[in-house]
Structure formats: C-alpha cells, structure tokens
Motif scaffolding. Structure first.
Motif, mmCIF file in Angstrom:
data_model
loop_
_atom_site.group_PDB
_atom_site.id
_atom_site.type_symbol
_atom_site.label_atom_id
_atom_site.label_comp_id
_atom_site.label_asym_id
_atom_site.label_seq_id
_atom_site.Cartn_x
_atom_site.Cartn_y
_atom_site.Cartn_z
ATOM 1 N N THR A 56 0.846 -1.194 0.000
ATOM 2 C CA THR A 56 0.000 0.000 0.000
ATOM 3 C C THR A 56 0.879 1.241 0.000
ATOM 4 N N ALA A 57 0.402 2.265 -0.676
ATOM 5 C CA ALA A 57 1.078 3.560 -0.671
ATOM 6 C C ALA A 57 0.062 4.609 -0.259
ATOM 7 N N SER A 58 0.544 5.600 0.486
ATOM 8 C CA SER A 58 -0.356 6.604 1.041
ATOM 9 C C SER A 58 0.107 8.003 0.688
ATOM 10 N N ARG A 59 -0.817 8.928 0.849
ATOM 11 C CA ARG A 59 -0.520 10.347 0.627
ATOM 12 C C ARG A 59 0.551 10.843 1.610
ATOM 13 N N ASP A 60 0.716 10.130 2.742
ATOM 14 C CA ASP A 60 1.737 10.533 3.716
ATOM 15 C C ASP A 60 3.154 10.195 3.250
ATOM 16 N N VAL A 94 5.176 3.607 2.122
ATOM 17 C CA VAL A 94 4.815 2.398 1.377
ATOM 18 C C VAL A 94 4.966 1.243 2.353
ATOM 19 N N ARG A 95 3.877 0.480 2.549
ATOM 20 C CA ARG A 95 3.844 -0.553 3.584
ATOM 21 C C ARG A 95 3.476 -1.910 3.010
ATOM 22 N N LEU A 96 3.902 -2.976 3.724
ATOM 23 C CA LEU A 96 3.600 -4.350 3.339
ATOM 24 C C LEU A 96 2.687 -4.985 4.370
ATOM 25 N N TRP A 97 1.699 -5.787 3.871
ATOM 26 C CA TRP A 97 0.690 -6.428 4.689
ATOM 27 C C TRP A 97 0.467 -7.840 4.197
#
Length: 173
Positions: A103-107, A110-113
C-alpha cells in the motif's frame, strides 16, 4: 472479464465488459471507510482489494459470485478490513506469489501487509528485513492504533437498495 469502479460514496460497482451493472457493494465493517481511492484484484479477479481516503484496506472474496453471477446465493464476501495508513491510500498492489499487499499513502509511506489477514510486515526503508513467513506477531505501524476487523461469514453484507421517499406529507403516519 469484469470491470470494477470505486466511488466517493464507498460504493464499488461491478460491470460486465458490455457495460451492464452486475452488482453494487458497500463495505460492511464497523469502521467507516470513507470515499474509495484505489482498487486492486488478483490475476484471476477472485480477490478484490479497495483502499480508502481514511486509510483503510477492505478485502472481498468474489470467487463464488464469478462462478455464476446470476445465482443470487453466490455472494461477494467481505473478509477483512484494516487501517493501513493514517491518511489516504493512493495505490494498492497484490503480490500473489508472496501473498503480500503493498500500500502507498498520501503521507509518503509504502507498507507491506499479509494479503489474507491484514497483518503488518513493515514499511519500505526500514532497517530490518521483512519477515514474510511469520504472521503470528501482531505489530502495527506507529501512526495506526486500530486492529483489523475480520468479517464473520454470517454477517449480512450491505448492498445498495433502491428506496423511494416520496416528498409528501402523510398525516396518517
């Protein structure tokens, strides 16, 4: 083939390739997801992932629906919902071989789940290596404090229904 569109009302619409509306979905989880901002599917379109403006990821299983979309018993099942970011999700990617959602966010993070359970593995740029095989450790990102919600099989899924509200005064009611 199937087309999916995400909307500001948190609704997902599934369309046939001919442009016919097949299904409308609304998230069922207790957390308000807000407007949907990103969609992603697996290669066979059996799993649908949606990201929201509020930072949530919602996972649906569409396998039985796609087998026979005309059979009303074949439903699209919302399976899990989790808060992935404190701000808007702008991109989603499902890496099927490792069973990981990126996932990538406006903040800017970039994270993994874990794709099936929503367990957090870490973020790009961290000092430690990703441990993708261990889903027993429950850790959360520093800016997220809510645990994932697993949607029970017997829960009723919300589907958009057409309701008429006439603008007339009914003195008897």
């Amino acid at each position: 083939p199937l087309l999916a569109s995400a909307h500001e009302s948190s609704c997902i619409r599934l369309w046939s390739i001919q442009g016919n509306l097949m299904k409308e979905l609304l998230p069922f989880s207790e957390h308000p997801s807000g407007p949907l901002t990103a969609l992603c599917t697996d290669i066979f379109t059996k799993i649908l992932l949606a990201g929201s403006k509020e930072g949530y990821i919602i996972r649906w299983n569409m396998a039985s629906f796609l087998e026979d979309s005309r059979n009303i018993k074949n439903k699209i099942k919302e399976e899990v919902c989790w808060r992935a970011h404190a701000t808007e999700v702008v991109e989603l990617f499902l890496e099927e071989e490792k069973n990981v959602v990126v996932t990538a966010s406006r903040d800017g993070s970039v994270r993994l789940w874990h794709a099936m359970t929503g367990y957090y593995f870490g973020y790009f740029g961290q000092a430690r290596k990703f441990e993708l095989s261990d889903t027993s450790r429950l850790i959360l990102p520093l800016d997220v404090n809510g645990f994932r919600a697993i949607i029970k099989e017997k829960s009723k899924h919300m589907e958009k229904k057409m309701v008429k509200y006439p603008l007339m005064l009914d003195r008897d009611k």
